[in-house]
Design a protein around this motif. Structure first.
Motif, PDB file in Angstrom:
ATOM      1  N   HIS A 122      22.633  -4.601 -18.150  1.00 26.91           N
ATOM      2  CA  HIS A 122      21.509  -4.191 -17.307  1.00 26.91           C
ATOM      3  C   HIS A 122      21.890  -4.181 -15.820  1.00 26.91           C
ATOM      4  N   ASP A 168       9.540  -4.096 -28.917  1.00 25.28           N
ATOM      5  CA  ASP A 168       9.303  -3.894 -27.485  1.00 25.28           C
ATOM      6  C   ASP A 168      10.175  -4.809 -26.618  1.00 25.28           C
ATOM      7  N   GLU A 169      11.031  -5.612 -27.234  1.00 19.90           N
ATOM      8  CA  GLU A 169      11.981  -6.450 -26.498  1.00 19.90           C
ATOM      9  C   GLU A 169      13.402  -5.890 -26.598  1.00 19.90           C
ATOM     10  N   GLU A 170      13.517  -4.675 -27.072  1.00 20.33           N
ATOM     11  CA  GLU A 170      14.822  -4.067 -27.354  1.00 20.33           C
ATOM     12  C   GLU A 170      14.929  -2.707 -26.679  1.00 20.33           C
ATOM     13  N   GLU A 171      16.095  -2.431 -26.114  1.00 24.19           N
ATOM     14  CA  GLU A 171      16.392  -1.128 -25.536  1.00 24.19           C
ATOM     15  C   GLU A 171      17.745  -0.677 -26.083  1.00 24.19           C
ATOM     16  N   THR A 204      18.828  -6.481 -25.594  1.00 20.88           N
ATOM     17  CA  THR A 204      17.514  -7.039 -25.281  1.00 20.88           C
ATOM     18  C   THR A 204      17.028  -6.505 -23.932  1.00 20.88           C
ATOM     19  N   SER A 205      15.722  -6.362 -23.815  1.00 20.90           N
ATOM     20  CA  SER A 205      15.108  -5.870 -22.583  1.00 20.90           C
ATOM     21  C   SER A 205      15.386  -6.847 -21.440  1.00 20.90           C
ATOM     22  N   GLN A 215      13.330  -8.437 -19.541  1.00 20.80           N
ATOM     23  CA  GLN A 215      12.439  -9.589 -19.649  1.00 20.80           C
ATOM     24  C   GLN A 215      12.925 -10.564 -20.716  1.00 20.80           C
ATOM     25  N   ARG A 216      13.233 -10.069 -21.904  1.00 21.88           N
ATOM     26  CA  ARG A 216      13.711 -10.947 -22.978  1.00 21.88           C
ATOM     27  C   ARG A 216      15.059 -11.563 -22.608  1.00 21.88           C
TER      28      ARG A 216
END
Length: 228
Positions: free
Chosen positions: A92, A131-134, A142-143, A145-146
């Motif tokens: 990220h 919704d915690e995965e990209e 993991t996103s 935030q996670r």
């Protein structure tokens, strides 16, 4: 319903699968294209396919990808793993520190499974919601935030978590109030002020400066190395 296997080997089908994964594919994926073990061995001997790790193969002449190491590990995990923790921070762009090992979160239900873990991989057990995965190219991560919550949970070095938190907030990747675990963790080490957007962390507190250490693996932590 399972994937229907072709009556005969289908190279185009195998290539299509591999091309979405930096040229790599698993034994199971090869089977769905009609390439069983004996046929794979034939192509390995013929120089068309290479075995790179148990259960993972590569099309020899496929162009090299930027993050092939991650694709190999993901296929090793039967495509069930999600890259996380320090690896996700790097993907990220939230850390300048390149992790010495690849961090992968696999399903909590796998906790009691026995298998040989590659030496360059650190496993964490936990369930990652959709919704915690990209997606980062061919692999899931993991996103932000996670990722931050995970790093706080395993007590990654506070300065690394602090910098990642501030970068993520500044870039609009997270809401400052959306990571309660991170906030609670950083409060132990940094002075904190609040604004309409949420908490802002300043300089390190004197009582906490001596609590930072280095784990034996070389990844900085605040006191322990968690291998979950």
């Amino acid at each position: 319903m399972g994937v229907e296997k072709p009556d005969k080997p289908d190279w185009n089908r195998l290539y299509e699968v591999a091309s979405a994964q930096d040229g790599y594919f698993s034994t199971r994926q090869a089977g769905t294209a009609g390439y069983l073990s004996q046929l794979l061995l034939k192509h390995i001997r013929g120089g068309r396919i290479a075995r790179v790790r148990r259960g993972v193969y590569r099309l020899v002449h496929y162009p090299a990808g930027e993050h092939e190491d991650l694709t190999i590990v993901w296929l090793w995990s039967e495509q069930a793993g999600v890259f996380s923790h320090q690896t996700a921070l790097a993907l990220h762009g939230l850390s300048d520190v390149l992790p010495a090992q690849i961090h992968l979160t696999i399903p909590a239900a796998w906790r009691n499974r026995r298998f040989r873990v590659p030496g360059d991989v650190v496993l964490h057990h936990g369930d990652v919601a959709v919704d915690e995965e990209e997606w980062f190219g061919a692999v899931p991560v993991t996103s932000p935030q996670r990722t931050l919550e995970d790093c706080a949970e395993v007590m990654l070095a506070p300065d690394l978590v602090h910098d990642a938190f501030e970068q993520a907030a500044a870039r609009g990747l997270i809401d400052r109030n959306s990571v309660p675990g991170v906030i609670a963790y950083l409060k132990q080490f940094f002075s904190v002020s609040r604004s309409a957007s949420g908490p802002h962390f300043g300089s390190v507190s004197g009582s906490a400066s001596g609590a930072w250490g280095r784990s034996s693996s070389g990844s900085r932590s605040a006191g322990r190395t968690v291998r979950r």
